[in-house]
Design a protein around this motif. Structure first.
Motif, PDB file in Angstrom:
ATOM      1  N   TYR A  27      -1.285  -1.618  -4.641  1.00  9.31           N
ATOM      2  CA  TYR A  27       0.089  -2.102  -4.608  1.00  9.31           C
ATOM      3  C   TYR A  27       0.476  -2.481  -3.182  1.00  9.31           C
ATOM      4  O   TYR A  27       0.122  -1.788  -2.226  1.00  9.31           O
ATOM      5  CB  TYR A  27       1.061  -1.031  -5.125  1.00  9.31           C
ATOM      6  CG  TYR A  27       1.027  -0.853  -6.622  1.00  9.31           C
ATOM      7  CD1 TYR A  27       2.013  -1.410  -7.437  1.00  9.31           C
ATOM      8  CD2 TYR A  27      -0.007  -0.151  -7.237  1.00  9.31           C
ATOM      9  CE1 TYR A  27       1.986  -1.258  -8.809  1.00  9.31           C
ATOM     10  CE2 TYR A  27      -0.050   0.009  -8.621  1.00  9.31           C
ATOM     11  CZ  TYR A  27       0.953  -0.550  -9.393  1.00  9.31           C
ATOM     12  OH  TYR A  27       0.911  -0.407 -10.762  1.00  9.31           O
TER      13      TYR A  27
ATOM     14  N   TRP B  30       3.971  -3.283  -1.132  1.00 10.85           N
ATOM     15  CA  TRP B  30       5.426  -3.207  -1.171  1.00 10.85           C
ATOM     16  C   TRP B  30       6.010  -3.687   0.157  1.00 10.85           C
ATOM     17  O   TRP B  30       5.361  -3.585   1.193  1.00 10.85           O
ATOM     18  CB  TRP B  30       5.886  -1.764  -1.376  1.00 10.85           C
ATOM     19  CG  TRP B  30       5.393  -1.066  -2.595  1.00 10.85           C
ATOM     20  CD1 TRP B  30       4.276  -0.269  -2.703  1.00 10.85           C
ATOM     21  CD2 TRP B  30       5.998  -1.056  -3.892  1.00 10.85           C
ATOM     22  NE1 TRP B  30       4.160   0.237  -3.971  1.00 10.85           N
ATOM     23  CE2 TRP B  30       5.208  -0.231  -4.726  1.00 10.85           C
ATOM     24  CE3 TRP B  30       7.143  -1.649  -4.416  1.00 10.85           C
ATOM     25  CZ2 TRP B  30       5.534   0.008  -6.060  1.00 10.85           C
ATOM     26  CZ3 TRP B  30       7.459  -1.420  -5.741  1.00 10.85           C
ATOM     27  CH2 TRP B  30       6.660  -0.596  -6.563  1.00 10.85           C
TER      28      TRP B  30
ATOM     29  N   HIS C 140      -0.753  -5.736  -6.881  1.00  7.09           N
ATOM     30  CA  HIS C 140       0.586  -5.915  -7.429  1.00  7.09           C
ATOM     31  C   HIS C 140       1.590  -5.800  -6.283  1.00  7.09           C
ATOM     32  O   HIS C 140       1.427  -4.963  -5.379  1.00  7.09           O
ATOM     33  CB  HIS C 140       0.889  -4.854  -8.484  1.00  7.09           C
ATOM     34  CG  HIS C 140       0.143  -5.061  -9.766  1.00  7.09           C
ATOM     35  ND1 HIS C 140      -1.228  -4.982  -9.860  1.00  7.09           N
ATOM     36  CD2 HIS C 140       0.585  -5.342 -11.021  1.00  7.09           C
ATOM     37  CE1 HIS C 140      -1.605  -5.206 -11.108  1.00  7.09           C
ATOM     38  NE2 HIS C 140      -0.527  -5.438 -11.829  1.00  7.09           N
TER      39      HIS C 140
ATOM     40  N   GLY D  77      -0.348   2.514  -2.523  1.00  6.90           N
ATOM     41  CA  GLY D  77       0.370   1.319  -2.141  1.00  6.90           C
ATOM     42  C   GLY D  77       0.569   1.294  -0.641  1.00  6.90           C
ATOM     43  O   GLY D  77       0.496   2.323   0.036  1.00  6.90           O
TER      44      GLY D  77
ATOM     45  N   GLN E 259       1.355   7.514  -7.891  1.00  8.18           N
ATOM     46  CA  GLN E 259       1.061   6.634  -6.765  1.00  8.18           C
ATOM     47  C   GLN E 259       1.627   7.205  -5.474  1.00  8.18           C
ATOM     48  O   GLN E 259       2.758   7.719  -5.463  1.00  8.18           O
ATOM     49  CB  GLN E 259       1.654   5.233  -6.972  1.00  8.18           C
ATOM     50  CG  GLN E 259       1.378   4.282  -5.806  1.00  8.18           C
ATOM     51  CD  GLN E 259       2.011   2.906  -5.936  1.00  8.18           C
ATOM     52  OE1 GLN E 259       2.321   2.243  -4.947  1.00  8.18           O
ATOM     53  NE2 GLN E 259       2.203   2.444  -7.172  1.00  8.18           N
TER      54      GLN E 259
END
Length: 333
Positions: free
Chosen positions: A30, A32, A58, A4, A306
């Motif tokens: 990912y 964030w 995501h 991520g 992750q």
């Protein structure tokens, strides 16, 4: 192992979207962001643009909290993004540090956080939940899915993550502490009757690829200060030499003199001068690609699913590209 990218939503939002697109091209799954309404732009607005301009990434906050938005608003926002873009969100949540303190409030209690985890997940997935004593259901949700991952450090918070959360976010990459905390979360999950393997483990920390370690440390020293905010709370709650919290986590904040949130999460933060090189090396990933690969393999062996790269330094694009070219492919083997 998944990867991520963690960013602050500094304006312009187009730059944040551009870095997330670059990350997806380099194998990051990912995206964030921080969530602190006073310090940065509203992340959920930015998420809609990230989702629109990526294919499979995501997105979610690292982390939101139960205090700055009502729970039905948080759930509805996630559910709306999922309805628009196909269940591509994840809710990272914690007690609230910068978001609450900058607004003059105290972080939320663990009891409130634990209740919020279940309510937000139920509402976002279309089930009824009780909000402030009132049964509530979002009627338009169809086939919604919202994993809720909880950030934690202390023993009670780690237990709560194991009992209730779909994932555990650990914001440091120290191998000893990772092993200790992952074990605590999994034991709590098992004691709650859950399968410990169902709790996703996410380690988040700054990564800086390059041979100039002194410069890399200076660019990432802010992270020890950010973690130190949470550690200071643990020391105030459990004491400096408590058996419940490892000294490997608490010892370094003895010289801490306070914290200025106007520099939160930024390279050159003057509130982090107390953080020694040893802590930067332990908590972060620094050095040539081979050093990153070695530490990431060790984290993977400890059960980490992750690694999320805090990318707040002067080599954002170079770090994303180095991970995509050399580091992520090595972890696929």
């Amino acid at each position: 192992m998944d990867f991520g990218l963690v960013l602050q939503t500094d304006p312009p939002a187009s730059a944040v979207v551009g870095l997330m697109r670059r990350a997806e091209r380099n194998g990051f799954r990912y995206g964030w962001t921080f969530d602190s309404a006073v310090l940065w732009q509203e992340p959920f607005v930015v998420y809609s643009q990230i989702l629109e301009h990526t294919r499979k990434m995501h997105v979610g906050p690292m982390v939101t909290n139960p205090g700055t938005r009502t729970w039905e608003v948080t759930a509805s926002t996630f559910a709306t993004l999922n309805d628009m873009f196909g269940n591509r969100t994840v809710c990272g949540i914690g007690r609230g540090d910068s978001a609450m303190r900058v607004a003059g409030r105290k972080p939320n209690t663990l009891a409130r956080l634990g209740e919020a985890i279940g309510v937000i997940r139920d509402l976002a997935e279309g089930r009824e939940a009780v909000v402030d004593g009132q049964p509530v259901r979002i009627p338009w949700v169809r086939d919604g899915k919202l994993p809720v991952w909880m950030a934690a450090y202390g023993p009670k918070a780690l237990a709560l993550a194991g009992q209730k959360a779909d994932g555990f976010i650990l914001q440091l990459a120290d191998l000893y502490l990772t092993e200790w905390m992952v074990k605590a979360v999994r034991e709590a999950a098992a004691e709650a009757g859950r399968d410990p393997g169902d709790v996703t483990i996410c380690v988040a920390a700054p990564a800086y690829v390059g041979d100039d370690l002194e410069h890399a440390r200076d660019q990432c020293r802010w992270f020890g200060g950010m973690v130190g905010n949470h550690v200071a709370d643990l020391v105030s709650r459990y004491g400096e030499h408590s058996d419940m919290v490892p000294e490997a986590l608490t010892a370094y904040i003895k010289e801490r003199q306070g914290y200025d949130y106007s520099h939160h999460g930024r390279a050159g933060n003057p509130s982090t001068d107390f953080v020694p090189d040893e802590i930067v090396d332990r908590f972060c990933l620094l050095g040539p690609p081979s050093a990153h690969i070695e530490k990431l393999r060790a984290l993977r062996d400890l059960g980490v699913d992750q690694f999320a790269v805090y990318n707040m330094h002067d080599a954002k694009e170079a770090t994303i590209d180095a991970y995509g070219a050399e580091i992520i492919p090595a972890l696929d083997r």
